[in-house]
Design a protein around this motif. Structure first.
Motif, PDB file in Angstrom:
ATOM      1  N   ARG B  68       0.845  -1.201   0.000  1.00 48.80           N
ATOM      2  CA  ARG B  68       0.000   0.000   0.000  1.00 48.80           C
ATOM      3  C   ARG B  68       0.888   1.261   0.000  1.00 48.80           C
ATOM      4  N   ALA B  69       1.915   1.248   0.855  1.00 53.35           N
ATOM      5  CA  ALA B  69       2.823   2.401   0.928  1.00 53.35           C
ATOM      6  C   ALA B  69       3.575   2.570  -0.389  1.00 53.35           C
ATOM      7  N   TRP B  70       3.962   1.458  -0.994  1.00 48.76           N
ATOM      8  CA  TRP B  70       4.678   1.499  -2.280  1.00 48.76           C
ATOM      9  C   TRP B  70       3.802   2.131  -3.362  1.00 48.76           C
ATOM     10  N   LEU B  71       2.543   1.713  -3.407  1.00 52.91           N
ATOM     11  CA  LEU B  71       1.609   2.261  -4.402  1.00 52.91           C
ATOM     12  C   LEU B  71       1.335   3.743  -4.147  1.00 52.91           C
ATOM     13  N   PHE B  72       1.186   4.094  -2.885  1.00 51.72           N
ATOM     14  CA  PHE B  72       0.945   5.501  -2.545  1.00 51.72           C
ATOM     15  C   PHE B  72       2.136   6.363  -2.963  1.00 51.72           C
ATOM     16  N   ARG B  73       3.333   5.812  -2.778  1.00 51.04           N
ATOM     17  CA  ARG B  73       4.536   6.550  -3.159  1.00 51.04           C
ATOM     18  C   ARG B  73       4.503   6.871  -4.663  1.00 51.04           C
ATOM     19  N   ILE B  74       4.155   5.865  -5.446  1.00 53.49           N
ATOM     20  CA  ILE B  74       4.076   6.066  -6.900  1.00 53.49           C
ATOM     21  C   ILE B  74       2.997   7.109  -7.212  1.00 53.49           C
ATOM     22  N   MET B  75       1.854   6.938  -6.582  1.00 53.88           N
ATOM     23  CA  MET B  75       0.711   7.811  -6.880  1.00 53.88           C
ATOM     24  C   MET B  75       0.994   9.265  -6.495  1.00 53.88           C
ATOM     25  N   ILE B  76       1.576   9.462  -5.324  1.00 44.32           N
ATOM     26  CA  ILE B  76       1.816  10.834  -4.875  1.00 44.32           C
ATOM     27  C   ILE B  76       2.861  11.507  -5.759  1.00 44.32           C
ATOM     28  N   ASN B  77       3.807  10.701  -6.196  1.00 43.07           N
ATOM     29  CA  ASN B  77       4.800  11.224  -7.137  1.00 43.07           C
ATOM     30  C   ASN B  77       4.113  11.716  -8.417  1.00 43.07           C
ATOM     31  N   LEU B  78       3.171  10.934  -8.900  1.00 48.69           N
ATOM     32  CA  LEU B  78       2.433  11.324 -10.115  1.00 48.69           C
ATOM     33  C   LEU B  78       1.583  12.571  -9.871  1.00 48.69           C
ATOM     34  N   ILE B  79       0.957  12.616  -8.704  1.00 50.21           N
ATOM     35  CA  ILE B  79       0.113  13.778  -8.379  1.00 50.21           C
ATOM     36  C   ILE B  79       0.966  15.044  -8.318  1.00 50.21           C
ATOM     37  N   HIS B  80       2.143  14.923  -7.685  1.00 52.20           N
ATOM     38  CA  HIS B  80       3.018  16.099  -7.576  1.00 52.20           C
ATOM     39  C   HIS B  80       3.473  16.583  -8.944  1.00 52.20           C
ATOM     40  N   ARG B  81       3.796  15.616  -9.798  1.00 52.66           N
ATOM     41  CA  ARG B  81       4.226  16.004 -11.150  1.00 52.66           C
ATOM     42  C   ARG B  81       3.109  16.727 -11.882  1.00 52.66           C
ATOM     43  N   ARG B  82       1.918  16.187 -11.721  1.00 48.12           N
ATOM     44  CA  ARG B  82       0.787  16.810 -12.406  1.00 48.12           C
ATOM     45  C   ARG B  82       0.504  18.195 -11.842  1.00 48.12           C
ATOM     46  N   ARG B  83       0.627  18.307 -10.532  1.00 49.84           N
ATOM     47  CA  ARG B  83       0.402  19.620  -9.911  1.00 49.84           C
ATOM     48  C   ARG B  83       1.416  20.634 -10.421  1.00 49.84           C
ATOM     49  N   GLU B  84       2.651  20.165 -10.544  1.00 46.44           N
ATOM     50  CA  GLU B  84       3.689  21.078 -11.023  1.00 46.44           C
ATOM     51  C   GLU B  84       3.367  21.579 -12.427  1.00 46.44           C
ATOM     52  N   SER B  85       2.896  20.654 -13.253  1.00 45.11           N
ATOM     53  CA  SER B  85       2.627  21.060 -14.631  1.00 45.11           C
ATOM     54  C   SER B  85       1.359  21.904 -14.746  1.00 45.11           C
ATOM     55  N   LEU B  86       0.505  21.793 -13.764  1.00 50.11           N
ATOM     56  CA  LEU B  86      -0.740  22.585 -13.792  1.00 50.11           C
ATOM     57  C   LEU B  86      -0.788  23.534 -12.607  1.00 50.11           C
ATOM     58  N   SER B  87       0.383  23.970 -12.161  1.00 51.30           N
ATOM     59  CA  SER B  87       0.455  24.678 -10.878  1.00 51.30           C
ATOM     60  C   SER B  87      -0.476  25.877 -10.776  1.00 51.30           C
ATOM     61  N   SER B  88      -0.495  26.731 -11.775  1.00 49.85           N
ATOM     62  CA  SER B  88      -1.301  27.944 -11.638  1.00 49.85           C
ATOM     63  C   SER B  88      -2.786  27.606 -11.564  1.00 49.85           C
ATOM     64  N   LEU B  89      -3.210  26.688 -12.404  1.00 52.32           N
ATOM     65  CA  LEU B  89      -4.625  26.301 -12.416  1.00 52.32           C
ATOM     66  C   LEU B  89      -4.997  25.593 -11.114  1.00 52.32           C
ATOM     67  N   ALA B  90      -4.110  24.692 -10.684  1.00 50.11           N
ATOM     68  CA  ALA B  90      -4.390  23.921  -9.467  1.00 50.11           C
ATOM     69  C   ALA B  90      -4.507  24.828  -8.260  1.00 50.11           C
ATOM     70  N   GLU B  91      -3.621  25.833  -8.174  1.00 46.18           N
ATOM     71  CA  GLU B  91      -3.681  26.767  -7.053  1.00 46.18           C
ATOM     72  C   GLU B  91      -5.025  27.469  -7.042  1.00 46.18           C
ATOM     73  N   HIS B  92      -5.441  27.885  -8.235  1.00 50.48           N
ATOM     74  CA  HIS B  92      -6.701  28.605  -8.358  1.00 50.48           C
ATOM     75  C   HIS B  92      -7.860  27.750  -7.856  1.00 50.48           C
ATOM     76  N   VAL B  93      -7.865  26.498  -8.284  1.00 45.27           N
ATOM     77  CA  VAL B  93      -8.956  25.595  -7.897  1.00 45.27           C
ATOM     78  C   VAL B  93      -8.954  25.362  -6.402  1.00 45.27           C
ATOM     79  N   SER B  94      -7.756  25.120  -5.826  1.00 52.56           N
ATOM     80  CA  SER B  94      -7.726  24.759  -4.418  1.00 52.56           C
ATOM     81  C   SER B  94      -8.097  25.940  -3.521  1.00 52.56           C
ATOM     82  N   VAL B  95      -7.844  27.153  -3.992  1.00 59.40           N
ATOM     83  CA  VAL B  95      -8.165  28.303  -3.154  1.00 59.40           C
ATOM     84  C   VAL B  95      -9.654  28.655  -3.275  1.00 59.40           C
ATOM     85  N   ASP B  96     -10.149  28.642  -4.492  1.00 63.07           N
ATOM     86  CA  ASP B  96     -11.516  29.125  -4.701  1.00 63.07           C
ATOM     87  C   ASP B  96     -12.600  28.077  -4.481  1.00 63.07           C
TER      88      ASP B  96
END
Lengths: 309, 182
Positions: B68-96
């Motif tokens: 479970r921890a191994w899978l979460f590690r992979i998943m969170i890595n993917l989420i972070h990468r995606r957030r980085e590539s969509l950083s401005s949009l993601a920030e907007h969504v999370s705040v508003d």
């Protein structure tokens, strides 16, 4: 550890709550808490916040039935990709440099990862990818066709499935089984039900799996009476609502009976609005006898069952 | 770490292991991904990619370790990468928009206190919300969360402390900060 002031203790309370402090620090915090009502109050508040978050999230998970079907779809897709695309299999990796598991996950290439939904639009062309996609779509359509065929050609209810368990056995044997990874005990446990014991009626249990009928989730308990299959389905509130479109007069604790050629079907919903459905080449008396063995108003029954958990 | 590939189990056995150890966690992964992404469709994609990637590197997974921890590690890595590539949009969504309201397709039945806690949680910055999901909800240890988030354990500890303090202020804005000033 030296004596700490309230501010320092306060910063350790989160870790104290999660048992993440070393034994000496834990003891220091515990001793401080015994004497300091302010810090004790702070700890109680933090505990309460944690409990509320867990409780809220737990409630949402229980109520969000879409998670179950989304997870099933993803698992079916991943399995189909594994079956179709052997390049992603471990044996195909043997020429690669062995790496630490975490590192490998971080540096994994996305070259041969095929994704559905929003990612489909982003996929560049490529024969291999298109073939993979076409094959997985074919599997999905064939499954849908099979389910539709069995539910429409043999009667308005799930009589096709119940008459011979054929479709269910196909699903069992195929790579798109919905229940892989779940033991019998696990499926019963997550749905908070006990396996109905029907040996006294000459009906023996042999298998169970999640099953979809009318696009509603059931837990399909597969029994046999001699060579004849007997199906008992356990459905959620969601299932009852769906089934009421076909059988509007299902009422709690009252057995509904319907004869479809050689198949006798009984449906009864519980006070919690869950549903039991019995189908097989049985007599009305046998359906009645089976119904009397089903847990109807168990206190352990949750408001929302968690089929396909 | 070295792996003796000649001794690798046959493919069928690895498939069985993958199904029984990894695919068992799809729902849990999906649940957390949905909360962290704030978008159900994106979460589906992330989990799908996580599992395909996990299968690709399944030969490096050590049986008996925490899958479970191994899978979460992979998943969170993917989420972070995606957030980085969509950083401005993601920030907007999370705040508003509250993350949970953005992904739920139904109105959950919650107690008033639970609703308040959830509302407070949704208004936290992402890094604090993530740590709450991983440690409080999924009950990963500080060490596991630190590996997943690629931060020191001390950061996990301080983020969780700050996250709780923020929630306290959000839930009880009028409460006097007795301890901090004591």
């Amino acid at each position: 550890m030296n004596l700490l002031n309230c501010h320092q203790i306060n910063e350790l309370l989160s870790a104290y709550l999660e048992n993440e402090l070393d034994p000496t620090t834990t003891l220091t915090v515990a001793n401080h808490l015994e004497k300091c009502s302010l810090c004790e109050r702070e700890l109680a508040f933090l505990t309460n916040v944690s409990n509320l978050v867990r409780s809220a999230v737990e409630q949402i998970d229980k109520q969000d039935l879409s998670l179950i079907s989304r997870a099933s779809t993803i698992n079916a897709y991943v399995k189909s990709q594994i079956a179709i695309n052997p390049q992603t299999s471990p044996q195909a990796q043997t020429s690669q440099t062995p790496v630490n598991s975490y590192t490998s996950a971080e540096t994994a290439s996305t070259n041969n990862v095929v994704r559905l939904n929003t990612h489909q639009r982003r996929l560049a062309g490529g024969k291999k990818i298109l073939l993979s996609l076409a094959a997985s779509l074919a599997i999905v359509f064939l499954s849908l066709f099979a389910i539709t065929y069995y539910s429409t050609t043999t009667g308005p209810l799930m009589s096709g499935v119940a008459r011979n368990h054929q479709l269910c056995n196909v699903i069992e044997l195929s790579n798109i089984g919905w229940h892989k990874g779940h033991s019998t005990e696990n499926l019963l446990e997550v749905n908070n039900i006990k396996l109905p014991q029907l040996n006294s009626l000459g009906i023996e249990f042999y298998n169970l799996h999640p099953c979809k009928v009318y696009n509603a989730p059931f837990l399909h308990l597969m029994y046999k009476k001699g060579n004849k299959p007997v199906s008992i389905y356990y459905g959620s509130e969601n299932t009852v609502a769906k089934l009421k479109e076909t059988i509007p007069n299902i009422v709690p604790n009252k057995l509904y009976l319907q004869q479809e050629s050689d198949l006798q079907i009984g449906a009864i919903s519980t006070l919690k609005n869950n549903l039991w459905l019995i189908a097989g080449q049985l007599t009305e008396q046998e359906i009645n006898a089976i119904t009397s063995q089903l847990p109807m108003n168990s206190s352990s029954e949750t408001e929302q069952s968690q089929l396909f958990h | 770490m070295t792996t003796d590939y000649s001794a690798s189990p046959p493919l069928t056995e690895q498939l069985e292991n993958f199904e029984s150890l990894a695919l068992l966690h799809t729902q849990t992964l999906l649940r957390t991904a949905t909360r962290m992404c704030g978008n159900a469709s994106e979460a589906d994609d992330i989990v799908q990619e996580t599992l395909l990637r996990a299968w690709k590197y399944w030969h490096t997974f050590e049986l008996g370790s925490n899958c479970r921890a191994w899978l979460f590690r992979i998943m969170i890595n993917l989420i972070h990468r995606r957030r980085e590539s969509l950083s401005s949009l993601a920030e907007h969504v999370s705040v508003d928009e509250p993350a949970m309201a953005n992904v739920l397709r139904f109105e959950p039945k919650l107690e008033m206190d639970e609703r308040g806690a959830l509302s407070a949680l949704n208004s936290l910055p992402k890094e604090y919300r993530d740590i709450i999901f991983l440690v409080l909800v999924e009950e990963f240890s500080y060490k596991e969360a630190a590996v997943m988030l690629n931060v020191p354990m001390g950061t996990v500890m301080s983020r969780l402390h700050r996250a709780r303090q923020m929630m306290k202020k959000l839930i009880c804005p009028d409460q006097k900060e007795d301890v901090a000033t004591a």
